[in-house]
Design an enzyme around this catalytic site. Structure first.
Site, PDB file in Angstrom:
ATOM      1  N   SER A 130      46.037 138.244 -50.064  1.00 12.21           N
ATOM      2  CA  SER A 130      44.816 137.596 -48.933  1.00 12.21           C
ATOM      3  C   SER A 130      43.680 138.833 -48.608  1.00 12.21           C
ATOM      4  O   SER A 130      42.562 138.612 -48.111  1.00 12.21           O
ATOM      5  CB  SER A 130      45.292 136.990 -47.767  1.00 12.21           C
ATOM      6  OG  SER A 130      46.244 136.021 -48.211  1.00 12.21           O
ATOM      7  N   ASP A 187      41.112 120.588 -44.991  1.00  8.61           N
ATOM      8  CA  ASP A 187      42.418 121.480 -45.069  1.00  8.61           C
ATOM      9  C   ASP A 187      43.639 120.577 -44.770  1.00  8.61           C
ATOM     10  O   ASP A 187      43.878 120.776 -43.607  1.00  8.61           O
ATOM     11  CB  ASP A 187      42.376 122.591 -44.460  1.00  8.61           C
ATOM     12  CG  ASP A 187      43.372 123.518 -44.636  1.00  8.61           C
ATOM     13  OD1 ASP A 187      44.399 123.223 -45.440  1.00  8.61           O
ATOM     14  OD2 ASP A 187      43.924 124.385 -44.068  1.00  8.61           O
ATOM     15  N   ASP A 239      48.814 125.492 -49.109  1.00 12.62           N
ATOM     16  CA  ASP A 239      48.531 126.482 -48.135  1.00 12.62           C
ATOM     17  C   ASP A 239      49.807 127.101 -47.769  1.00 12.62           C
ATOM     18  O   ASP A 239      50.909 126.717 -47.841  1.00 12.62           O
ATOM     19  CB  ASP A 239      47.762 125.969 -46.973  1.00 12.62           C
ATOM     20  CG  ASP A 239      46.891 127.140 -46.164  1.00 12.62           C
ATOM     21  OD1 ASP A 239      45.552 127.353 -46.333  1.00 12.62           O
ATOM     22  OD2 ASP A 239      47.627 128.067 -45.640  1.00 12.62           O
ATOM     23  N   HIS A 299      45.258 124.507 -41.762  1.00  8.61           N
ATOM     24  CA  HIS A 299      44.603 124.768 -40.426  1.00  8.61           C
ATOM     25  C   HIS A 299      43.849 124.145 -39.542  1.00  8.61           C
ATOM     26  O   HIS A 299      42.760 124.499 -38.982  1.00  8.61           O
ATOM     27  CB  HIS A 299      43.917 126.181 -40.944  1.00  8.61           C
ATOM     28  CG  HIS A 299      44.839 127.114 -41.654  1.00  8.61           C
ATOM     29  ND1 HIS A 299      45.300 128.288 -41.137  1.00  8.61           N
ATOM     30  CD2 HIS A 299      44.969 127.129 -43.113  1.00  8.61           C
ATOM     31  CE1 HIS A 299      45.707 128.920 -41.989  1.00  8.61           C
ATOM     32  NE2 HIS A 299      45.774 128.271 -43.162  1.00  8.61           N
ATOM     33  N   CYS A 339      42.983 131.442 -44.745  1.00  4.28           N
ATOM     34  CA  CYS A 339      43.370 129.837 -45.249  1.00  4.28           C
ATOM     35  C   CYS A 339      43.282 129.854 -46.645  1.00  4.28           C
ATOM     36  O   CYS A 339      42.174 130.240 -47.304  1.00  4.28           O
ATOM     37  CB  CYS A 339      42.187 128.637 -44.378  1.00  4.28           C
ATOM     38  SG  CYS A 339      42.292 127.281 -45.052  1.00  4.28           S
TER      39      CYS A 339
END
Lengths: 381, 645
Positions: free
Chosen positions: B326, B350, B365, B371, B385
């Protein structure tokens, strides 16, 4: 012998002869020879000072040897030649016994037994034989009708080679060669038949092969191989000869100058003050120095020959001739080995190399020459 | 009877004698002529040859090795020194019986077979009278023992020479590298003249990269020696030019803090000054003592280092290629803004998973349930995310992702002044076609979109990418060395990255700041009590793939297969002075494992010994408080962060 006695007792009192006996003759000194010897020894000291690395000590010690040697020469020169001749066989016998004793009682040094220790005084009997052998030969042959006959030649050869072989077995090749040479010179000068000479040369050549394999020691073989190709073992056996040739060659015609030889002063040249001193001389004095030295040697030899030729008696003549020719062998062998012409054998450069024993022997020889030179003149030539 | 009657005839004998003397004289003259010819031949004809021989005997051209340049850190602390080292040398020519000498030495000193073996190797190639080293780094005690036994050890000498010493030990081993004895292979490549007196050269690292400057220029002296190789006088001398001292950007204190922060974890920390590209700290853990290599490491010690499962010789900071995870999301976000595929207000639903059209596969995720209903760009960065970035990746497509990332230095070696750097991998269609001979699959774009899949980056690349963000598009080649001698080292900068709207930089940096300083930020733990603002991004990278639907359970996975923990960041966020990239192998969580390490490094650089901000550091002043929720004690436990595919 009777003839000799007769000649000695002949009246010699003519005024003419008495007048010719000057101061030198009464001192039993040959001034020409003395002058040349002094020149050589002085030059020798000068070279030695440099070769020893400016060692006053060495110079002082060698100076003392020279003094002793000159005294010995002077004493020997006083001897009556007839008495020397009578002593010769006894000296030979004594010397022979000492030589024979060396293997039993001698002291070891560098893998060889050469020295006898008598009352705290060390000496090399083989050194004595260098003069005793020619004396004995001269004594033996001068009593014969010359040229010597075959059986006399055989006896003479025995007189030469029995002690020579004993000395060679010590082992001391250099000395034994000199002794053999000094004896053979007497034979040669006595008029040895040319045919015998040719035969001897032929025998020597034929014996070379077995000699190489059965007589020469490993280290002696090595020396000969090294002489032929010193590069083979650059840092080992070939080192001496490479370095001495380098010293000689780098001297050039003019030399590097006294005390400026790099080969000797930087220790590249081993034995620079003894057997290899000619390399130091060549390096520092150049070809000029070598030529001067050879010239002086030639003059010594010429004078010696003159004395031999003018000797009154057969004994003196043969002895003087042998002494002179042996001297030549010293010069040739030493200068030849240092320059790589001959294998390395322990022969010093006469009157230049450091060392007492060989010097005294040489000076005794010159003493004999002087005794012969100043003998009462009887024979009108 | 006839014989007795023959009388001796003195005149005849004399005649014979005279002839013989004459013959002798001729022979003697001939022999003396030969002698004279011989001497004249040596002294006149071959004079030049022997003159040269004699000079070569006595005059030797001796190289004088230059002093190696020293290495200092940015504050002038000595990192690489030259110290006298005493070695035991043997001159074979003077030793006589070499085996006997070795036996005696073995009986009085600690000499192992390894030493002897290396000694015999060195013995093969040498000049006569050249001393050959047997043992290095003699202790005073050993020197004393040798002195006592000197009489029975001809040809054995104790020699002093300057050798490299690293007073900081293992701390800078990966940053600076080390010098070692020149090997035979290296000798062939080196300038034989310049290295004629040198026994050591830089093997890796800065020592190798700046070898030319550090080494200097060899000097000479013509010396007169005697037959035993002893120098008697110097005939002429050209002084060597000493190697240049080097000052590095590295800060020993920061380096120390970074090293200690990693504790026993395998990993790397790279800290860069974004304004210059200078490397403030470069740590790869575990490290090794470079002093071992200087005079030749023993086989056993080398084997131990080489075969250690933690691979201490492996420079993780430059050679370790990790999926960045990330940590690269902020750059993708910037790419999305630049290419106009998203705006800061674009929202993506999401549900906790993502699906490509015509693909049944679920891209999950890291956070079950997602999220919240939909996320915008800022929230996607702050909370990391995945679904947002799956969608962004699909919109960007792989080639645009590749082009944009490449501008930040990913996928190619950074060009740091060190050795053995690796380039990582920023995949593209083109790359896959040529390297893998396969077509690109759309699903792979999604993996790359969260820094996984084929994508690999080294810690130093991550630091450079973060520095480029901090600089708002200006990318420097990282440099360890600040000054060589008095000359500053030029740091080349890549052309400034132009984004369509320069204000987008602030959007991204604000989001990264919120990572550390907002309530929902993944790294809020490190921003809570910070005296300055930190902008950063956490990441964790999967080491092995897991089948669809299988929940990653750290406790059930072997330690060496657990996720890597990563963090990139810079501080102060308003005026960045230091960029840090941290990779902790199998550290699992970027937030709890990597980010605190970065925080310690920031503190070490930005705060003084009393914990106050250094001069010129932009701090969080009371009147300048940003709208960031204050940290609450309830948020102590960092959120779990993980990727699933």
């Amino acid at each position: 012998m009777k003839y000799g006695e007769f000649v000695r007792r002949m009246p010699t009192g003519t005024a003419e002869l008495r007048q010719r006996r000057g101061l030198w003759e009464r001192l039993h000194i040959d001034p020409w020879l003395l002058m040349l010897l002094l020149a050589l020894t002085t030059f020798g000291l000068v070279v030695l000072y440099s070769a020893s690395g400016r060692s006053i000590d060495t110079l002082y010690r060698q100076g003392r040897f020279f003094l002793i040697a000159y005294c010995v020469m002077f004493v020997v020169a006083q001897f009556d030649l007839e008495r020397i001749k009578r002593l010769a066989p006894w000296a030979y016998l004594g010397g022979f016994i000492l030589i024979a004793l060396v293997p039993l009682l001698g002291t070891h040094a560098k893998g060889a037994r050469r020295w006898l220790n008598i009352g705290g005084f060390q000496f090399q009997p083989s050194e004595v034989m260098k003069l005793v052998v020619p004396m004995a030969l001269a004594w033996y042959l001068s009593a014969r009708i010359l040229p010597p006959r075959f059986k006399h030649v055989l006896v003479a050869l025995a007189l030469i080679f029995v002690p020579t072989l004993l000395i060679a077995a010590q082992p001391d090749l250099g000395t034994s060669i000199l002794i053999a040479a000094s004896g053979c010179f007497v034979l040669f000068l006595a008029g040895l038949h040319w045919g015998y000479l040719a035969g001897a040369v032929a025998v020597l050549l034929a014996a070379a092969y077995p000699m190489w394999h059965f007589v020469l020691h490993d280290y002696q073989q090595q020396r000969i191989l090294t002489m032929l190709d010193p590069e083979q073992d650059k840092l080992g056996a070939g080192w001496n000869i490479i370095q001495s040739k380098t010293a000689i060659g780098s001297g050039g015609f003019a030399g590097k100058g006294w005390l400026h030889g790099t080969q000797s002063h930087l220790d590249f040249l081993p034995e620079g003050h003894t057997d290899f001193i000619i390399a130091v001389l060549s390096e520092e004095w150049g070809l000029r120095g070598v030529m001067v030295l050879l010239a002086v040697y030639c003059l010594v030899i010429a004078r010696g020959m003159w004395i031999a030729v003018h000797a009154q008696h057969c004994f003196g003549r043969l002895l003087a001739g042998s002494v002179v020719l042996t001297f030549c062998v010293y010069v040739f062998v030493n200068m030849g080995m240092v320059s790589g012409l001959l294998p390395v054998v322990g022969v010093p450069l006469p009157l230049i190399s450091q060392g007492g024993t060989a010097l005294v022997t040489l000076m005794v020889g010159f003493g004999l020459l002087m005794a012969i030179a100043t003998e009462k003149r009887i024979l009108i030539q | 009877m006839a014989e007795r009657l023959t009388l001796k005839d003195p005149y005849k004998e004399m005649r014979i004698f005279r002839v013989r003397i004459l013959v002798s004289a001729v022979v003697i003259l001939t022999l003396f002529g030969v002698l004279l010819y011989r001497y004249a031949d040596l002294q006149v004809r071959q004079y030049e040859k022997y003159r040269t021989e004699s000079d070569r005997n006595r005059v030797q051209l001796q190289p004088i090795p230059p002093r190696r340049g020293l290495i200092y850190d940015r504050n002038g602390l000595l990192l690489a020194d030259n110290v006298p080292s005493y070695s035991l040398d043997i001159i074979k020519e003077r030793a006589g019986d070499l085996e006997k000498t070795l036996d005696i030495l073995r009986s009085i000193l600690q000499i192992d077979d390894d030493d002897v073996e290396k000694f015999r190797d060195r013995l093969k190639d040498r000049r006569p009278y050249q001393p050959v080293p047997l043992k290095f780094r003699l202790t005073e005690e050993e020197i004393a023992v040798l002195a006592i036994n000197r009489f029975r050890l001809p040809g054995v000498e104790v020699d002093a020479e300057l050798v490299r010493s690293y007073p900081q030990g293992a701390l800078f081993a990966h940053a600076l590298g080390y010098v070692g004895r020149i090997s035979e292979g290296e000798l062939k490549r080196l300038d034989p003249v310049n290295y004629s007196g040198t026994h050591y050269m830089g093997k890796i690292g800065v020592e190798r990269y700046y070898e030319e400057a550090l080494h200097g220029k060899v000097g000479y002296q013509n010396v007169e020696t005697n037959a035993r190789g002893r120098v008697l006088r110097i005939l002429e001398r050209t002084d060597p030019i000493p190697g240049q001292d080097i000052q590095v950007y590295l800060d020993a204190h920061v380096q120390q803090v970074a090293q200690e922060a990693l504790t026993e974890h395998l990993g790397a920390v790279v800290a860069i000054d974004p304004q210059t590209g200078g490397v403030i700290a470069l740590v790869s853990n575990p490290s090794f003592d470079p002093n071992l290599f200087v005079t030749g490491i023993s086989k056993a010690a080398y084997k131990e280092l080489r075969d250690s499962p933690s691979m201490p010789l492996y420079n993780r900071a430059l050679q370790g290629q990790y999926p960045p995870g990330s940590t690269v999301k902020p750059i993708y976000a910037l790419a999305g803004l630049h290419y106009g595929v998203v705006t800061p207000s674009t929202r993506v639903p999401d549900p906790g998973w993502y699906q490509l059209p015509n693909d049944s596969r679920f891209y999950r995720d890291w956070k079950r349930g997602g999220h919240g209903g939909s996320v915008d760009l800022r929230q996607a960065v702050v909370e990391s995310c995945d679904v947002y970035f799956y969608d962004l990746a699909r919109k960007l497509t792989i080639d645009r992702m590749h082009d944009f990332m490449t501008e930040f230095g990913l996928g190619a070696a950074t060009g740091i002044d060190n050795t053995n750097e690796r380039g990582g991998l920023m995949p593209s269609r083109e790359w896959k076609r040529s390297a893998r001979k396969m077509a690109w699959f759309p699903g792979e774009t999604l993996s790359v979109g969260i820094g996984q899949g084929y994508m690999l980056a080294t810690p130093v690349q991550l630091a450079v990418a973060a520095a480029t963000l901090a600089n708002r598009g200006e990318r420097f080649e990282p440099r360890l060395v600040q000054k060589v001698g008095d000359e500053p080292v030029h740091v080349p900068a890549a052309p400034r990255i132009q984004v369509s709207n320069p204000a987008d930089w602030d959007v991204i940096i604000d989001a990264m700041e919120a990572v550390a300083h907002s309530e929902r930020g993944t790294a809020k733990g490190i921003g809570r009590d910070s005296l300055y603002h930190i902008a950063g991004k956490t990441g964790s990278a999967q080491v092995v793939g897991y089948a669809q639907g299988i929940k990653y359970d750290a406790s059930a996975v072997a330690k060496n297969k657990r996720d890597h923990a990563l963090f990139i960041g810079f501080a102060p966020a308003e005026n960045p002075q230091i960029v840090v990239a941290v990779v902790v192998e199998n550290g699992e969580h970027g937030a709890s494992m990597a980010a605190p390490i970065a925080r310690k490094v920031f503190d070490a650089y930005l705060l003084d010994a009393e914990g106050r901000l250094r001069d010129g550091v932009q701090g969080i002043a009371p009147q300048n408080v940003r709208k960031i929720a204050p940290p609450s004690p309830a948020d102590d436990v960092p959120e779990e962060e993980q990727q699933l595919e």
